[in-house]
Design a protein around this motif. Structure first.
Motif, PDB file in Angstrom:
ATOM      1  N   ARG A 164      33.499  35.878  33.054  1.00 55.93           N
ATOM      2  CA  ARG A 164      34.403  36.878  33.081  1.00 55.93           C
ATOM      3  C   ARG A 164      35.951  36.724  32.534  1.00 55.93           C
ATOM      4  O   ARG A 164      36.411  37.873  32.500  1.00 55.93           O
ATOM      5  CB  ARG A 164      34.580  37.045  35.021  1.00 55.93           C
ATOM      6  N   ASP A 207      40.413  37.236  37.380  1.00 59.38           N
ATOM      7  CA  ASP A 207      39.767  38.305  36.834  1.00 59.38           C
ATOM      8  C   ASP A 207      40.884  39.497  36.231  1.00 59.38           C
ATOM      9  O   ASP A 207      40.640  40.801  35.891  1.00 59.38           O
ATOM     10  CB  ASP A 207      38.801  39.056  37.553  1.00 59.38           C
ATOM     11  N   ASP A 249      45.129  36.346  40.109  1.00 62.96           N
ATOM     12  CA  ASP A 249      43.517  36.128  39.876  1.00 62.96           C
ATOM     13  C   ASP A 249      43.134  36.042  38.497  1.00 62.96           C
ATOM     14  O   ASP A 249      43.736  36.916  37.737  1.00 62.96           O
ATOM     15  CB  ASP A 249      42.808  37.423  40.655  1.00 62.96           C
TER      16      ASP A 249
HETATM   17 MG   LIG Z   1      38.618  39.758  41.993  1.00 64.86          MG
END
Ligand SMILES: [Mg+2]
Ligand SMILES: Nc1nc2c(ncn2[C@@H]2O[C@H](COP(=O)(O)OP(=O)(O)OP(=O)(O)O)[C@@H](O)[C@H]2O)c(=O)[nH]1
Length: 385
Positions: A17, A98, A96
């Motif tokens: 990711r 991501d 985060d």
């Molecule tokens: Mg997330």
């Protein structure tokens, strides 16, 4: 060159990711923000991906590899402690991996701290205002509203969104203390952070909720269904440990006591037991003894699961706790038999009264054994039983 900002990025199994090209682009475009990437026991290629990124940006990006997985809360905490002690950073935050909140938004957070000296904590907030692009699944948005409302009650602070993975802190004695001790909670440590800030004498004036311009719910979330149940138990713990600030709250805290949670879970387990018994006998045509055995097994596992996640918010391995839980359950059955026998045969008391007394004794003994042995919760964690 402005004061430096250091951002901690917790990374667990993020190899598929992690969009390193976006990190490169961001780092190339700004020079007063450094990153500390924290990996704790990822089982995929995350460690190599992080080392590669750090290798491309010496002095700007560091990869911190912790020996074993301790959850997001502990990874963030260890990262922030390292980032705050590495000196000359005026602001330290966490983001985060991501990039649900783009790195480009960091400057907006820094501007708030520069503009408002009274503010110590800037919380990203996913509020769908005009001109913002907030992409959240409807279910997560609704759950998020319910969660925020509960957090506001527990904290006694009207907060709109505690869980957005983008937060920035002004480095100082009070914010350092927020990260000094391990968190009780694994996922909702964001709420615990605010509770600690209030506990430290801070108030709502020192916390700033910043609606983010952009937020995107990126797939591949590490949040498991059990974490939602756990969050309720963790919320009760946070309330009990940090927020018993008034007489009413102290009275309310009694309702969230582990023993009350244990009793509630016992009732749910019994309900499941009877539901499975009736369903299997009345609708599936099973015999009563089979139905009873299936019910008892189903009830016991629901009981175990809820006590693990909700009552004791345990972090111990299931292979340890499950076997001990079953031993305690067997002891309970034995004690129940003994007490009913004693009541009826030795004392001539009606079996139902005997059973009631046995149920109470098994409840208390079961609670004490599960608390001190099965889930081994240290008393300091939640104060009185
Ligand atoms: Mg997330
Ligand atoms: N180091 C470390 N990072 C973790 C762990 N669990 C989650 N993270 C990181 O925490 C961040 C958020 O995790 P996600 O899986 O995106 O969670 P989410 O569903 O977006 O949940 P929200 O944070 O509520 O939005 C990511 O950067 C994860 O890599 C962990 O155990 N260790």
């Amino acid at each position: 060159m402005g004061a430096r900002t250091r951002i901690v990025v917790p990374c667990y199994n993020e190899a598929p990711r992690l969009d390193t090209a976006r990190f490169d682009r961001y780092l190339g475009a700004c020079d007063d923000v450094d990153l500390l990437l924290v990996n704790d026991g990822s089982t995929d290629a995350t460690a190599a991906v992080l080392d590669e990124l750090a290798g491309r940006w010496p002095g700007r990006v560091e990869a911190l590899h912790l020996e074993r997985n301790g959850g997001k809360a502990e990874a963030v905490r260890r990262g922030v402690v390292a980032a705050m002690s590495a000196g000359e950073a005026a602001h330290v935050g966490f983001w985060d991996a991501d990039l649900a909140t783009p790195l480009e938004s960091i400057q907006v957070f820094v501007d708030v701290l520069d503009r408002l000296p009274r503010v110590d904590v800037v919380l990203g907030s996913r509020v769908q205002l005009l001109g913002r692009r907030i992409e959240r699944k409807a279910s997560r948005r609704r759950l998020g509203r319910l969660f925020a409302a509960t957090a506001s009650l527990v904290l006694d602070l009207p907060v709109r969104d505690t869980q957005c993975g983008a937060k920035l802190f002004r480095v100082g004695p009070r914010t350092r203390r927020l990260f000094a001790e391990p968190f009780l909670s694994r996922w909702i440590f964001d709420v615990e952070l605010l509770a600690r800030y209030l506990d430290e004498g801070g108030d709502g004036g020192g916390i700033y909720e910043l609606p983010v311009d952009q937020w995107e719910d990126v797939g591949g979330s590490k949040v498991r269904p059990a974490d939602f149940v756990r969050a309720i138990g963790e919320m009760a713990q946070i309330f009990r440990v940090y927020r018993q600030t008034t007489a009413t709250r102290r009275a309310l805290a009694l309702l969230t006591a582990p023993f009350i949670r244990y009793t509630g879970v016992g009732a749910i387990g019994t309900l499941i037991h009877y539901l499975i018994l009736i369903t299997s006998v009345e609708w599936l045509g099973a015999s009563a003894p089979i139905g009873a055995a299936l019910g008892a097994t189903g009830g016991a596992f629901v009981n175990y699961w809820l006590n693990y996640h909700f009552t004791f918010v345990s972090a111990r391995r299931h292979r340890e706790t499950l076997s001990r839980f079953l031993v305690v359950a067997a002891l309970g059955i034995g004690l129940s038999w003994l007490l009913v026998r004693l009541a009826t045969d030795a004392l001539g008391i009606h079996y139902f009264v005997g059973q009631l007394a046995a149920t109470l004794a098994v409840l208390v003994l079961g609670y004490l054994l599960n608390r001190s042995w099965t889930f081994r919760v240290d008393a300091g964690r939640e104060g009185s039983p």
